[in-house]
Design an enzyme around this catalytic site. Sequence first.
Site, PDB file in Angstrom:
ATOM      1  N   ASP A 110       0.808  -1.237   0.000  1.00  0.00           N
ATOM      2  CA  ASP A 110       0.000   0.000   0.000  1.00  0.00           C
ATOM      3  C   ASP A 110       0.831   1.273   0.000  1.00  0.00           C
ATOM      4  O   ASP A 110       0.405   2.311   0.526  1.00  0.00           O
ATOM      5  CB  ASP A 110      -0.966   0.019   1.210  1.00  0.00           C
ATOM      6  CG  ASP A 110      -1.912  -1.161   1.187  1.00  0.00           C
ATOM      7  OD1 ASP A 110      -2.239  -1.635   0.087  1.00  0.00           O
ATOM      8  OD2 ASP A 110      -2.315  -1.611   2.284  1.00  0.00           O
ATOM      9  N   GLY A 149       1.538   3.036  -2.508  1.00  0.00           N
ATOM     10  CA  GLY A 149       1.145   3.938  -3.601  1.00  0.00           C
ATOM     11  C   GLY A 149       1.718   3.460  -4.933  1.00  0.00           C
ATOM     12  O   GLY A 149       1.885   4.244  -5.866  1.00  0.00           O
ATOM     13  N   HIS A 187      -4.658  -1.672  -5.874  1.00  0.00           N
ATOM     14  CA  HIS A 187      -3.824  -0.584  -6.379  1.00  0.00           C
ATOM     15  C   HIS A 187      -4.727   0.567  -6.842  1.00  0.00           C
ATOM     16  O   HIS A 187      -5.521   0.404  -7.767  1.00  0.00           O
ATOM     17  CB  HIS A 187      -2.928  -1.079  -7.522  1.00  0.00           C
ATOM     18  CG  HIS A 187      -1.939  -2.111  -7.082  1.00  0.00           C
ATOM     19  ND1 HIS A 187      -1.081  -2.753  -7.935  1.00  0.00           N
ATOM     20  CD2 HIS A 187      -1.654  -2.600  -5.847  1.00  0.00           C
ATOM     21  CE1 HIS A 187      -0.321  -3.593  -7.249  1.00  0.00           C
ATOM     22  NE2 HIS A 187      -0.657  -3.529  -5.980  1.00  0.00           N
ATOM     23  N   THR A 188      -4.574   1.705  -6.184  1.00  0.00           N
ATOM     24  CA  THR A 188      -5.469   2.835  -6.456  1.00  0.00           C
ATOM     25  C   THR A 188      -4.816   3.815  -7.421  1.00  0.00           C
ATOM     26  O   THR A 188      -3.666   4.203  -7.230  1.00  0.00           O
ATOM     27  CB  THR A 188      -5.782   3.583  -5.134  1.00  0.00           C
ATOM     28  OG1 THR A 188      -6.101   2.615  -4.139  1.00  0.00           O
ATOM     29  CG2 THR A 188      -6.921   4.567  -5.312  1.00  0.00           C
ATOM     30  N   THR A 195       2.835 -12.635   2.846  1.00  0.00           N
ATOM     31  CA  THR A 195       1.964 -13.261   1.870  1.00  0.00           C
ATOM     32  C   THR A 195       2.682 -14.514   1.355  1.00  0.00           C
ATOM     33  O   THR A 195       3.746 -14.877   1.866  1.00  0.00           O
ATOM     34  CB  THR A 195       1.583 -12.260   0.754  1.00  0.00           C
ATOM     35  OG1 THR A 195       0.551 -12.854  -0.041  1.00  0.00           O
ATOM     36  CG2 THR A 195       2.766 -11.891  -0.133  1.00  0.00           C
ATOM     37  N   ALA A 199      -7.370  -0.914   0.485  1.00  0.00           N
ATOM     38  CA  ALA A 199      -8.087  -0.766  -0.790  1.00  0.00           C
ATOM     39  C   ALA A 199      -8.791  -2.065  -1.171  1.00  0.00           C
ATOM     40  O   ALA A 199      -9.712  -2.063  -1.988  1.00  0.00           O
ATOM     41  CB  ALA A 199      -7.103  -0.349  -1.884  1.00  0.00           C
ATOM     42  N   THR A 228      -9.711  -4.649   1.431  1.00  0.00           N
ATOM     43  CA  THR A 228     -10.571  -5.176   2.493  1.00  0.00           C
ATOM     44  C   THR A 228     -11.205  -4.076   3.341  1.00  0.00           C
ATOM     45  O   THR A 228     -12.068  -4.370   4.169  1.00  0.00           O
ATOM     46  CB  THR A 228      -9.753  -6.091   3.436  1.00  0.00           C
ATOM     47  OG1 THR A 228      -8.678  -5.301   3.975  1.00  0.00           O
ATOM     48  CG2 THR A 228      -9.186  -7.291   2.706  1.00  0.00           C
ATOM     49  N   PRO A 274      -8.698  -0.874   8.682  1.00  0.00           N
ATOM     50  CA  PRO A 274      -7.820   0.256   9.023  1.00  0.00           C
ATOM     51  C   PRO A 274      -6.368  -0.199   8.986  1.00  0.00           C
ATOM     52  O   PRO A 274      -6.048  -1.300   9.448  1.00  0.00           O
ATOM     53  CB  PRO A 274      -8.229   0.630  10.452  1.00  0.00           C
ATOM     54  CG  PRO A 274      -9.168  -0.416  10.922  1.00  0.00           C
ATOM     55  CD  PRO A 274      -9.602  -1.250   9.768  1.00  0.00           C
ATOM     56  N   ARG A 275      -5.500   0.625   8.407  1.00  0.00           N
ATOM     57  CA  ARG A 275      -4.077   0.268   8.380  1.00  0.00           C
ATOM     58  C   ARG A 275      -3.404   0.773   9.647  1.00  0.00           C
ATOM     59  O   ARG A 275      -3.713   1.867  10.122  1.00  0.00           O
ATOM     60  CB  ARG A 275      -3.403   0.904   7.163  1.00  0.00           C
ATOM     61  CG  ARG A 275      -3.936   0.391   5.836  1.00  0.00           C
ATOM     62  CD  ARG A 275      -3.281   1.125   4.658  1.00  0.00           C
ATOM     63  NE  ARG A 275      -3.842   0.691   3.386  1.00  0.00           N
ATOM     64  CZ  ARG A 275      -4.030   1.502   2.341  1.00  0.00           C
ATOM     65  NH1 ARG A 275      -3.697   2.778   2.406  1.00  0.00           N
ATOM     66  NH2 ARG A 275      -4.539   1.037   1.221  1.00  0.00           N
ATOM     67  N   GLY A 313       0.220  13.906  -3.335  1.00  0.00           N
ATOM     68  CA  GLY A 313      -1.239  13.800  -3.371  1.00  0.00           C
ATOM     69  C   GLY A 313      -1.607  12.583  -4.196  1.00  0.00           C
ATOM     70  O   GLY A 313      -0.769  12.045  -4.919  1.00  0.00           O
TER      71      GLY A 313
HETATM   72  P1  GDP Z   1      -0.700   0.323  -3.535  1.00  0.00           P
HETATM   73  O1  GDP Z   1      -1.300  -0.949  -3.072  1.00  0.00           O
HETATM   74  O2  GDP Z   1       0.765   0.408  -3.265  1.00  0.00           O
HETATM   75  O3  GDP Z   1      -1.028   0.636  -4.967  1.00  0.00           O
HETATM   76  O4  GDP Z   1      -1.366   1.469  -2.664  1.00  0.00           O
HETATM   77  P2  GDP Z   1      -2.932   1.631  -2.311  1.00  0.00           P
HETATM   78  O5  GDP Z   1      -3.644   2.110  -3.514  1.00  0.00           O
HETATM   79  O6  GDP Z   1      -3.440   0.414  -1.642  1.00  0.00           O
HETATM   80  O7  GDP Z   1      -2.860   2.737  -1.180  1.00  0.00           O
HETATM   81  C1  GDP Z   1      -2.265   3.969  -1.396  1.00  0.00           C
HETATM   82  C2  GDP Z   1      -3.315   5.057  -1.094  1.00  0.00           C
HETATM   83  O8  GDP Z   1      -2.673   6.306  -0.992  1.00  0.00           O
HETATM   84  C3  GDP Z   1      -4.334   5.207  -2.210  1.00  0.00           C
HETATM   85  O9  GDP Z   1      -5.561   5.572  -1.648  1.00  0.00           O
HETATM   86  C4  GDP Z   1      -3.776   6.342  -3.060  1.00  0.00           C
HETATM   87  O10 GDP Z   1      -4.790   7.057  -3.760  1.00  0.00           O
HETATM   88  C5  GDP Z   1      -3.156   7.205  -1.998  1.00  0.00           C
HETATM   89  N1  GDP Z   1      -1.963   7.985  -2.399  1.00  0.00           N
HETATM   90  C6  GDP Z   1      -0.953   7.638  -3.219  1.00  0.00           C
HETATM   91  N2  GDP Z   1      -0.009   8.605  -3.244  1.00  0.00           N
HETATM   92  C7  GDP Z   1      -0.431   9.578  -2.412  1.00  0.00           C
HETATM   93  C8  GDP Z   1       0.118  10.822  -1.979  1.00  0.00           C
HETATM   94  O11 GDP Z   1       1.205  11.227  -2.353  1.00  0.00           O
HETATM   95  N3  GDP Z   1      -0.609  11.541  -1.082  1.00  0.00           N
HETATM   96  C9  GDP Z   1      -1.821  11.125  -0.599  1.00  0.00           C
HETATM   97  N4  GDP Z   1      -2.458  11.881   0.266  1.00  0.00           N
HETATM   98  N5  GDP Z   1      -2.365   9.947  -0.982  1.00  0.00           N
HETATM   99  C10 GDP Z   1      -1.675   9.181  -1.867  1.00  0.00           C
HETATM  100  P1  IMO Z   2      -0.896  -4.182  -2.259  1.00  0.00           P
HETATM  101  O1  IMO Z   2      -0.438  -4.736  -3.584  1.00  0.00           O
HETATM  102  C1  IMO Z   2      -1.006  -4.572   2.071  1.00  0.00           C
HETATM  103  C2  IMO Z   2      -1.157  -8.626   3.690  1.00  0.00           C
HETATM  104  C3  IMO Z   2      -2.426  -9.033   4.405  1.00  0.00           C
HETATM  105  C4  IMO Z   2      -1.857  -9.996   5.419  1.00  0.00           C
HETATM  106  C5  IMO Z   2      -0.751 -10.706   4.660  1.00  0.00           C
HETATM  107  C6  IMO Z   2      -1.146 -12.049   4.048  1.00  0.00           C
HETATM  108  O2  IMO Z   2      -2.186  -3.465  -2.317  1.00  0.00           O
HETATM  109  O3  IMO Z   2       0.190  -3.416  -1.606  1.00  0.00           O
HETATM  110  P2  IMO Z   2      -2.667 -12.741   1.969  1.00  0.00           P
HETATM  111  O4  IMO Z   2      -4.113 -12.506   1.687  1.00  0.00           O
HETATM  112  O5  IMO Z   2      -1.757 -12.205   0.926  1.00  0.00           O
HETATM  113  O6  IMO Z   2      -2.366 -14.175   2.278  1.00  0.00           O
HETATM  114  O7  IMO Z   2      -2.383 -11.922   3.346  1.00  0.00           O
HETATM  115  O8  IMO Z   2      -0.390  -9.817   3.606  1.00  0.00           O
HETATM  116  N1  IMO Z   2      -1.329  -8.125   2.317  1.00  0.00           N
HETATM  117  C7  IMO Z   2      -1.249  -6.831   1.974  1.00  0.00           C
HETATM  118  N2  IMO Z   2      -1.066  -5.738   2.731  1.00  0.00           N
HETATM  119  N3  IMO Z   2      -1.084  -4.455   0.728  1.00  0.00           N
HETATM  120  C8  IMO Z   2      -1.238  -5.543  -0.051  1.00  0.00           C
HETATM  121  O9  IMO Z   2      -1.207  -5.492  -1.394  1.00  0.00           O
HETATM  122  C9  IMO Z   2      -1.362  -6.812   0.569  1.00  0.00           C
HETATM  123  N4  IMO Z   2      -1.553  -8.066   0.112  1.00  0.00           N
HETATM  124  C10 IMO Z   2      -1.508  -8.862   1.182  1.00  0.00           C
HETATM  125  O10 IMO Z   2      -3.055  -7.930   5.000  1.00  0.00           O
HETATM  126  O11 IMO Z   2      -1.252  -9.280   6.476  1.00  0.00           O
HETATM  127 MG    MG Z   3      -2.868  -1.601  -1.872  1.00  0.00          MG
END
Ligand code: GDP
Ligand code: IMO
Ligand code: MG
Length: 442
Positions: A16, A18, A44-45, A242, A302, A304, A307-308, A418
């Site tokens: 997560d 970004g 992935h957002t 994972t 994104a 589930t 809360p992180r 952002g």
């Molecule tokens: P990923 O799994 O690595 O692709 O990340 P996620 O999408 O699960 O979570 C990243 C969150 O942070 C998303 O809601 C994005 O829209 C947001 N995000 C990414 N870059 C930034 C940033 O620079 N600032 C802020 N405020 N939010 C960001």
């Molecule tokens: P992205 O690509 C954050 C975490 C789960 C759990 C552990 C094992 O969005 O960054 P799993 O379902 O993979 O067997 O769960 O891994 N986890 C993630 N945490 N971002 C992810 O993916 C994750 N994919 C799995 O929360 O702790």
């Molecule tokens: Mg993510």
Amino acid sequence: MTQRKSAVILGAQWGDEGKGKIVDVLSERFNVVARYAGGHNAGHTVIISGKKYVLHLIPCGVLRPGCLGVIGNGVVLDPLAFLNEVKMLKETGLPVDGQLFVSDRAQVILPYHRMIELAAENAPGRTKIGTTSRGIGPAYEDKMHRNGLRVIDLLNHSLLRTHIQNACHEKNTIAHALFGTEPLDPKQMYEEYARYSDQVAPYVTDTAELLNRSMKEGKSIMFEGAQGALLDIDHGTYPFVTSSSSTAGGAVIGTGIGPTMIGTVIGVTKAYVTRVGEGPFPTELHGEVGEELRRRGQEYGASTGRPRRCGWMDLPLLRYSNMINGTEWLVVTKMDVLDTLEEIPVCTSYKINGKVTDMIPADMRGFESIEPVYTTLKGWNSSTEGITDFEKLPKLAQDYLNFIEKESGAKIGMVSTGPDRDQTMTLPSFATTLDTLGKAAS
Ligand code: GDP
Ligand code: IMO
Ligand code: MG
């Protein structure tokens, strides 16, 4: 030798960071974006001019017209999740047909994988991982057990029927004996998955051949990591990880591209740290400041919605991540989330049993003994939101980034201020590197 116009982009922390946003920004420079590990546990957002897309299985590159998306052999594919995502993209007006390819060698997630995972996670005496409940672990278990169903087998209805019959018999027996779970019906499962099989079929190909041919033709490839280095099955905080190789090496295994073809490795790190699920987290904040980071960063999963957990930047872990990935460049995201802080502690080393060390413990007991050693930097206490030029950042924000760069051993190439595609800056030296790795910016 074919020119190495390729980059692995991966999570440097616990996911997560970004990655989705950064892959989307960089996809302008690449012809192909390939996922190499994980499955629809990823979330992935991407935000483009205010419109939000959350992709779980399909590489973010498909959001760019003309950019090919590949789901590599290292991925575990849930056919229903895949088809739902394809449907969502089509409804948004994105023409994925002819632009999206699935490896014939990827493993398939079936309903009994989820059944076993849910039962095992809640069973007495088992270490609860806090998984995403997507069946990821059991699907990789079957792969390694040489008992899995691959996409190529999904396409063969008679093989699919036999596989489901045999697997259901085995999994139902185990799940019932161990966890008292109600059995799944193989006939119904076969009928459902035979339908999915026909719908997935047009996307299936030998993606290793496609990727290698693309490279030979001079096309550029970005490997989109899922999860993060610290969730890697070998190098992460085992067992709270994972079940795949989310580190840079996974890009090789998970796509069929040779290691000599990788041009560079880019790690994405937040300006602080988050984690979802169970497991060690040395710099975790439990009080109000942690809440503030969660609120400002909107730190909810994104995939589930959980809360992180939030905490301060952990440099020993970032150095470790850079080491195991061979990370050359870092992208620092979510700088704007720290905008309101007077002071920002950064963990620079660990004390274990009174001794300062840079070693990352291999076991959980080691993690429990960690006392983080902090250096406190001054907060900039003003808005960085949307700033796209390093020189325009407040001086203290520049100092924060310079400190992370110096201490982490990797160069900072981009900074995100952002969630939107446009709220990003590329530093000049990285822009030059991108000219050699990818195609010209349009
Ligand atoms: P990923 O799994 O690595 O692709 O990340 P996620 O999408 O699960 O979570 C990243 C969150 O942070 C998303 O809601 C994005 O829209 C947001 N995000 C990414 N870059 C930034 C940033 O620079 N600032 C802020 N405020 N939010 C960001
Ligand atoms: P992205 O690509 C954050 C975490 C789960 C759990 C552990 C094992 O969005 O960054 P799993 O379902 O993979 O067997 O769960 O891994 N986890 C993630 N945490 N971002 C992810 O993916 C994750 N994919 C799995 O929360 O702790
Ligand atoms: Mg993510």
